[in-house]
Design a protein around this motif. Structure first.
Motif, PDB file in Angstrom:
ATOM      1  N   SER A  31     -29.562-121.200 -24.049  1.00 53.73           N
ATOM      2  CA  SER A  31     -28.464-120.757 -24.909  1.00 53.73           C
ATOM      3  C   SER A  31     -28.945-119.706 -25.904  1.00 53.73           C
ATOM      4  N   GLU A  32     -30.128-119.925 -26.471  1.00 54.01           N
ATOM      5  CA  GLU A  32     -30.676-118.951 -27.418  1.00 54.01           C
ATOM      6  C   GLU A  32     -30.859-117.586 -26.749  1.00 54.01           C
ATOM      7  N   MET A  33     -31.460-117.569 -25.573  1.00 52.06           N
ATOM      8  CA  MET A  33     -31.702-116.304 -24.884  1.00 52.06           C
ATOM      9  C   MET A  33     -30.388-115.626 -24.492  1.00 52.06           C
ATOM     10  N   GLY A  34     -29.408-116.420 -24.099  1.00 52.44           N
ATOM     11  CA  GLY A  34     -28.095-115.858 -23.772  1.00 52.44           C
ATOM     12  C   GLY A  34     -27.462-115.175 -24.976  1.00 52.44           C
ATOM     13  N   LYS A  35     -27.543-115.834 -26.132  1.00 52.13           N
ATOM     14  CA  LYS A  35     -26.989-115.248 -27.365  1.00 52.13           C
ATOM     15  C   LYS A  35     -27.788-114.028 -27.801  1.00 52.13           C
ATOM     16  N   ARG A  36     -29.103-114.065 -27.618  1.00 50.91           N
ATOM     17  CA  ARG A  36     -29.931-112.899 -27.967  1.00 50.91           C
ATOM     18  C   ARG A  36     -29.561-111.704 -27.079  1.00 50.91           C
ATOM     19  N   SER A  37     -29.267-111.985 -25.817  1.00 53.15           N
ATOM     20  CA  SER A  37     -28.844-110.923 -24.906  1.00 53.15           C
ATOM     21  C   SER A  37     -27.515-110.312 -25.358  1.00 53.15           C
ATOM     22  N   GLU A  38     -26.572-111.172 -25.729  1.00 54.83           N
ATOM     23  CA  GLU A  38     -25.284-110.685 -26.237  1.00 54.83           C
ATOM     24  C   GLU A  38     -25.479-109.897 -27.534  1.00 54.83           C
ATOM     25  N   TYR A  39     -26.371-110.379 -28.381  1.00 58.92           N
ATOM     26  CA  TYR A  39     -26.688-109.709 -29.651  1.00 58.92           C
ATOM     27  C   TYR A  39     -27.212-108.289 -29.386  1.00 58.92           C
ATOM     28  N   MET A  40     -28.134-108.174 -28.445  1.00 66.07           N
ATOM     29  CA  MET A  40     -28.698-106.857 -28.145  1.00 66.07           C
ATOM     30  C   MET A  40     -27.626-105.912 -27.590  1.00 66.07           C
ATOM     31  N   THR A  41     -26.730-106.430 -26.794  1.00 64.63           N
ATOM     32  CA  THR A  41     -25.632-105.616 -26.271  1.00 64.63           C
ATOM     33  C   THR A  41     -24.753-105.120 -27.420  1.00 64.63           C
ATOM     34  N   ALA A  42     -24.461-106.005 -28.359  1.00 62.04           N
ATOM     35  CA  ALA A  42     -23.648-105.625 -29.522  1.00 62.04           C
ATOM     36  C   ALA A  42     -24.374-104.587 -30.379  1.00 62.04           C
ATOM     37  N   MET A  43     -25.675-104.730 -30.525  1.00 58.84           N
ATOM     38  CA  MET A  43     -26.445-103.754 -31.301  1.00 58.84           C
ATOM     39  C   MET A  43     -26.461-102.395 -30.600  1.00 58.84           C
ATOM     40  N   LYS A  44     -26.485-102.408 -29.264  1.00 54.75           N
ATOM     41  CA  LYS A  44     -26.422-101.146 -28.525  1.00 54.75           C
ATOM     42  C   LYS A  44     -25.088-100.448 -28.763  1.00 54.75           C
ATOM     43  N   GLU A  45     -24.037-101.230 -28.977  1.00 56.74           N
ATOM     44  CA  GLU A  45     -22.732-100.649 -29.288  1.00 56.74           C
ATOM     45  C   GLU A  45     -22.797 -99.870 -30.606  1.00 56.74           C
ATOM     46  N   ASN A  46     -23.579-100.382 -31.565  1.00 55.14           N
ATOM     47  CA  ASN A  46     -23.755 -99.660 -32.830  1.00 55.14           C
ATOM     48  C   ASN A  46     -24.471 -98.333 -32.592  1.00 55.14           C
ATOM     49  N   CYS A  47     -25.484 -98.354 -31.752  1.00 57.95           N
ATOM     50  CA  CYS A  47     -26.202 -97.114 -31.429  1.00 57.95           C
ATOM     51  C   CYS A  47     -25.272 -96.116 -30.742  1.00 57.95           C
ATOM     52  N   GLN A  48     -24.450 -96.635 -29.838  1.00 61.31           N
ATOM     53  CA  GLN A  48     -23.503 -95.770 -29.141  1.00 61.31           C
ATOM     54  C   GLN A  48     -22.488 -95.189 -30.113  1.00 61.31           C
ATOM     55  N   ALA A  49     -22.094 -95.973 -31.087  1.00 57.82           N
ATOM     56  CA  ALA A  49     -21.161 -95.481 -32.106  1.00 57.82           C
ATOM     57  C   ALA A  49     -21.786 -94.312 -32.868  1.00 57.82           C
ATOM     58  N   PHE A  50     -23.058 -94.404 -33.136  1.00 54.53           N
ATOM     59  CA  PHE A  50     -23.768 -93.320 -33.825  1.00 54.53           C
ATOM     60  C   PHE A  50     -23.779 -92.052 -32.968  1.00 54.53           C
ATOM     61  N   ILE A  51     -24.025 -92.230 -31.675  1.00 53.31           N
ATOM     62  CA  ILE A  51     -24.063 -91.092 -30.749  1.00 53.31           C
ATOM     63  C   ILE A  51     -22.685 -90.462 -30.588  1.00 53.31           C
ATOM     64  N   ASP A  52     -21.662 -91.319 -30.440  1.00 55.33           N
ATOM     65  CA  ASP A  52     -20.305 -90.843 -30.174  1.00 55.33           C
ATOM     66  C   ASP A  52     -19.513 -90.482 -31.421  1.00 55.33           C
ATOM     67  N   GLY A  53     -19.995 -90.910 -32.585  1.00 54.58           N
ATOM     68  CA  GLY A  53     -19.225 -90.743 -33.818  1.00 54.58           C
ATOM     69  C   GLY A  53     -18.801 -89.308 -34.093  1.00 54.58           C
ATOM     70  N   LYS A  54     -17.537 -89.165 -34.426  1.00 51.02           N
ATOM     71  CA  LYS A  54     -16.996 -87.834 -34.743  1.00 51.02           C
ATOM     72  C   LYS A  54     -17.396 -87.433 -36.146  1.00 51.02           C
ATOM     73  N   ASP A  55     -17.404 -88.413 -37.032  1.00 52.41           N
ATOM     74  CA  ASP A  55     -17.773 -88.156 -38.425  1.00 52.41           C
ATOM     75  C   ASP A  55     -18.252 -89.467 -39.041  1.00 52.41           C
ATOM     76  N   ILE A  56     -18.680 -89.414 -40.267  1.00 49.37           N
ATOM     77  CA  ILE A  56     -19.218 -90.601 -40.930  1.00 49.37           C
ATOM     78  C   ILE A  56     -18.175 -91.709 -41.075  1.00 49.37           C
ATOM     79  N   GLY A  57     -16.941 -91.341 -41.259  1.00 51.21           N
ATOM     80  CA  GLY A  57     -15.868 -92.335 -41.381  1.00 51.21           C
ATOM     81  C   GLY A  57     -15.676 -93.102 -40.079  1.00 51.21           C
ATOM     82  N   ASP A  58     -15.693 -92.382 -38.966  1.00 50.69           N
ATOM     83  CA  ASP A  58     -15.547 -93.000 -37.649  1.00 50.69           C
ATOM     84  C   ASP A  58     -16.739 -93.922 -37.373  1.00 50.69           C
TER      85      ASP A  58
END
Length: 97
Positions: A31-58
């Motif tokens: 269960s811990e490893m499963g949640k850590r995997s989901e956590y890493m996926t969610a953190m990658k979404e933050n990185c993608q937001a940085f790459i895709d972001g139109k501006d600081i507000g977005d």
């Protein structure tokens, strides 16, 4: 991907005929490893937001929207990890180093 694989292996191992406390430990680790995997996926979404972001507000909007999810996943993973550690500490005869 590696965390998801680890989760799967812990889950598979928990199904073997062994002591109940060891099974409980393996289930908690899976269960811990499963949640850590989901956590890493969610953190990658933050990185993608940085790459895709139109501006600081977005960028701020997307990261803020993801923040509670990331925090919840981290908390859940830590809870499962702590449970596994407690089982290990309380059953030293099963967990020989």
């Amino acid at each position: 991907a590696k965390l998801k694989e680890a989760s799967s292996k812990f889950d598979e191992a928990s199904k073997v005929d062994t002591k109940d406390k060891f099974k409980e430990y393996l289930t908690a680790k899976a269960s811990e490893m499963g949640k850590r995997s989901e956590y890493m996926t969610a953190m990658k979404e933050n990185c993608q937001a940085f790459i895709d972001g139109k501006d600081i507000g977005d960028l701020n909007t997307r990261i803020t929207a993801n923040k509670s999810k990331v925090e919840a996943l981290d908390k859940e993973a830590t809870t499962f990890g702590d449970k596994a550690k407690k089982i290990q500490d309380e059953n030293k005869d099963i967990f020989k180093k």
